[in-house]
Scaffold this motif. Structure first.
Motif, short mmCIF file in Angstrom:
data_model
loop_
_atom_site.label_atom_id
_atom_site.label_comp_id
_atom_site.label_asym_id
_atom_site.label_seq_id
_atom_site.Cartn_x
_atom_site.Cartn_y
_atom_site.Cartn_z
N GLU A 109 36.55 35.42 19.21
CA GLU A 109 36.17 34.15 18.71
C GLU A 109 36.75 32.92 19.66
O GLU A 109 36.15 31.94 19.89
CB GLU A 109 36.45 33.73 17.34
CG GLU A 109 35.69 34.71 16.39
CD GLU A 109 34.09 34.48 16.67
OE1 GLU A 109 33.82 33.30 16.62
OE2 GLU A 109 33.46 35.46 16.89
N HIS A 110 37.89 33.49 20.30
CA HIS A 110 38.80 32.27 21.11
C HIS A 110 38.83 32.51 22.44
O HIS A 110 39.67 31.68 22.88
CB HIS A 110 40.03 31.90 20.10
CG HIS A 110 39.97 31.47 18.99
ND1 HIS A 110 39.60 30.09 18.71
CD2 HIS A 110 39.82 31.99 17.75
CE1 HIS A 110 39.48 29.87 17.35
NE2 HIS A 110 39.75 31.28 16.71
N MET A 111 38.29 33.88 22.98
CA MET A 111 38.76 33.88 24.35
C MET A 111 38.17 32.69 25.51
O MET A 111 38.93 32.39 26.21
CB MET A 111 37.78 35.29 24.76
CG MET A 111 37.75 35.63 26.33
SD MET A 111 39.64 36.35 26.69
CE MET A 111 39.34 37.76 26.05
N GLY A 112 37.20 32.19 24.96
CA GLY A 112 36.75 30.97 25.92
C GLY A 112 37.58 29.88 25.87
O GLY A 112 37.73 28.75 26.57
N ASP A 113 38.66 29.79 24.70
CA ASP A 113 39.52 28.53 24.66
C ASP A 113 40.88 28.81 25.09
O ASP A 113 41.65 27.93 25.16
CB ASP A 113 39.79 28.36 23.10
CG ASP A 113 38.63 28.22 22.30
OD1 ASP A 113 37.61 27.50 22.92
OD2 ASP A 113 38.28 28.50 21.23
N VAL A 114 41.09 30.11 25.66
CA VAL A 114 42.24 30.45 26.35
C VAL A 114 42.49 29.74 27.79
O VAL A 114 41.49 29.69 28.36
CB VAL A 114 42.40 31.98 26.55
CG1 VAL A 114 43.68 32.25 27.40
CG2 VAL A 114 42.13 32.78 25.29
N PRO A 115 43.63 28.92 27.94
CA PRO A 115 43.83 28.21 29.01
C PRO A 115 43.27 28.69 30.41
O PRO A 115 43.00 28.01 31.19
CB PRO A 115 45.25 27.52 28.91
CG PRO A 115 45.49 27.64 27.74
CD PRO A 115 44.64 28.96 26.96
N ALA A 116 43.79 30.12 30.47
CA ALA A 116 43.57 30.74 31.92
C ALA A 116 43.14 31.84 31.64
O ALA A 116 43.62 32.88 30.92
CB ALA A 116 44.84 30.73 32.60
N LEU A 117 42.01 32.54 32.28
CA LEU A 117 41.44 33.64 32.24
C LEU A 117 41.73 34.36 33.82
O LEU A 117 41.08 33.86 34.44
CB LEU A 117 40.01 33.76 31.74
CG LEU A 117 39.58 33.37 30.48
CD1 LEU A 117 38.19 33.23 30.29
CD2 LEU A 117 40.39 33.90 29.30
N VAL A 118 42.44 35.50 33.87
CA VAL A 118 42.55 36.03 35.06
C VAL A 118 42.12 37.27 35.29
O VAL A 118 42.16 38.28 34.57
CB VAL A 118 44.23 36.17 35.21
CG1 VAL A 118 44.81 36.73 36.50
CG2 VAL A 118 45.00 34.85 35.12
N ILE A 119 41.29 37.54 36.13
CA ILE A 119 40.73 38.82 36.48
C ILE A 119 40.88 39.23 37.87
O ILE A 119 40.58 38.81 38.99
CB ILE A 119 38.89 38.55 36.46
CG1 ILE A 119 38.62 37.91 35.44
CG2 ILE A 119 38.12 39.81 36.94
CD1 ILE A 119 37.14 37.52 35.14
N PRO A 120 41.72 40.39 37.86
CA PRO A 120 42.06 41.16 39.18
C PRO A 120 41.02 41.86 39.58
O PRO A 120 40.05 42.40 38.70
CB PRO A 120 43.29 41.92 38.60
CG PRO A 120 43.87 41.64 37.38
CD PRO A 120 42.73 40.89 36.62
N CYS A 121 40.85 41.85 40.96
CA CYS A 121 39.72 42.58 41.43
C CYS A 121 40.01 43.45 42.73
O CYS A 121 41.09 43.06 43.30
CB CYS A 121 38.50 41.64 41.87
SG CYS A 121 37.83 40.67 40.72
N ILE A 122 39.26 44.39 42.98
CA ILE A 122 39.63 45.07 43.95
C ILE A 122 38.33 45.45 44.96
O ILE A 122 37.14 45.64 44.44
CB ILE A 122 40.15 46.50 43.69
CG1 ILE A 122 40.51 47.59 44.83
CG2 ILE A 122 39.05 47.35 42.89
CD1 ILE A 122 42.21 47.02 45.19
N GLU A 123 38.47 45.48 46.12
CA GLU A 123 37.25 45.61 47.27
C GLU A 123 36.80 47.00 47.20
O GLU A 123 37.51 47.96 47.25
CB GLU A 123 37.75 45.36 48.63
CG GLU A 123 37.92 43.79 48.77
CD GLU A 123 38.38 43.44 50.31
OE1 GLU A 123 38.25 44.33 51.17
OE2 GLU A 123 38.87 42.30 50.31
N ALA A 124 35.62 47.28 46.85
CA ALA A 124 34.79 48.48 46.80
C ALA A 124 33.43 48.52 47.12
O ALA A 124 32.81 48.13 45.99
CB ALA A 124 35.46 49.21 45.63
N ALA A 125 32.90 48.74 48.07
CA ALA A 125 31.57 48.59 48.33
C ALA A 125 30.58 49.59 47.35
O ALA A 125 29.65 49.02 46.77
CB ALA A 125 31.04 49.09 49.87
#
Length: 213
Positions: A109-125
């Motif tokens: 219910e509150h994910m959108g209220d969290v001050p920072a959302l961090v998404i680590p990504c990796i390159e892969a075609a």
């Protein structure tokens, strides 16, 4: 740059918990703190030292709200599927899982209220059809290192991948290139209190095997 908690290495490793209800949704996380955490995280191993990782940090309220909505929808579907399966568990574990569900629902219910959302990504075609351990092993250790560094500085984090049900939509929202794969979503905020305990785990003798099963 940021105050450090007085934790030994073992304490840090055993008390870095998934934090949901104890995330401070009102206190901003300075950009320089996030940069410091990621600078530490990228000391983690990377296959062939490729370092093909990228880190998305979402602080814009509108984008956080959209990601939060996708996450909530995915979480609701997850709960519905789990309820339909009706797994049989012992009463003690059922009580633990109910607490997990309660805190998960709160974060949903509150994910959108969290001050920072961090998404680590990796390159892969493309994603390998067979063994993907090499690919994900080049980003997941860094994501965990990020969470450890956050914990040591009084921040709370949570590890979740439920947003990946809407990976395409979130990639479009963030204008990610087609060869970038999202690994995990890590909501990040200062924690309300910094005292966390090791979690209950299965007895070691049930899961530890030397030389043979």
């Amino acid at each position: 740059m940021n105050s450090r908690l007085d934790l030994s290495a073992d304490q840090l490793l055993t008390t870095t918990r998934t934090v949901r209800k104890r995330l401070d949704l009102e206190r901003p996380v300075p950009r320089e703190v996030i940069r410091e955490l990621i600078d530490i995280a990228v000391q983690a191993p990377s296959g062939s030292n490729g370092q093909t990782w990228h880190w998305l940090v979402i602080t814009d309220p509108d984008k956080r709200a959209v990601i939060g909505d996708y996450y909530r929808r995915s979480l609701q579907a997850y709960f519905a599927n789990r309820d339909a399966a009706e797994p049989t568990v012992d009463p003690e574990r059922a009580a633990v899982q109910e607490r997990v569900r309660s805190s998960s629902s709160y974060l949903g219910e509150h994910m959108g209220d969290v001050p920072a959302l961090v998404i680590p990504c990796i390159e892969a075609a493309t994603l390998p059809a067979g063994n993907q351990a090499g690919l994900w092993g080049s980003i997941l250790p860094a994501a965990w290192s990020y969470m450890l560094a956050a914990r040591s500085r009084g921040l709370g984090t949570a590890w979740t991948t439920l947003h990946l049900k809407y990976e395409t939509e979130i990639s479009e929202l963030l204008k990610l290139p087609g060869n970038l794969r999202q690994a995990v979503l890590i909501p990040t905020a200062y924690s309300i209190g910094t005292t966390f305990k090791p979690a209950a785990r299965k007895p070691l003798d049930e899961i530890l095997h030397f030389d043979t099963w």
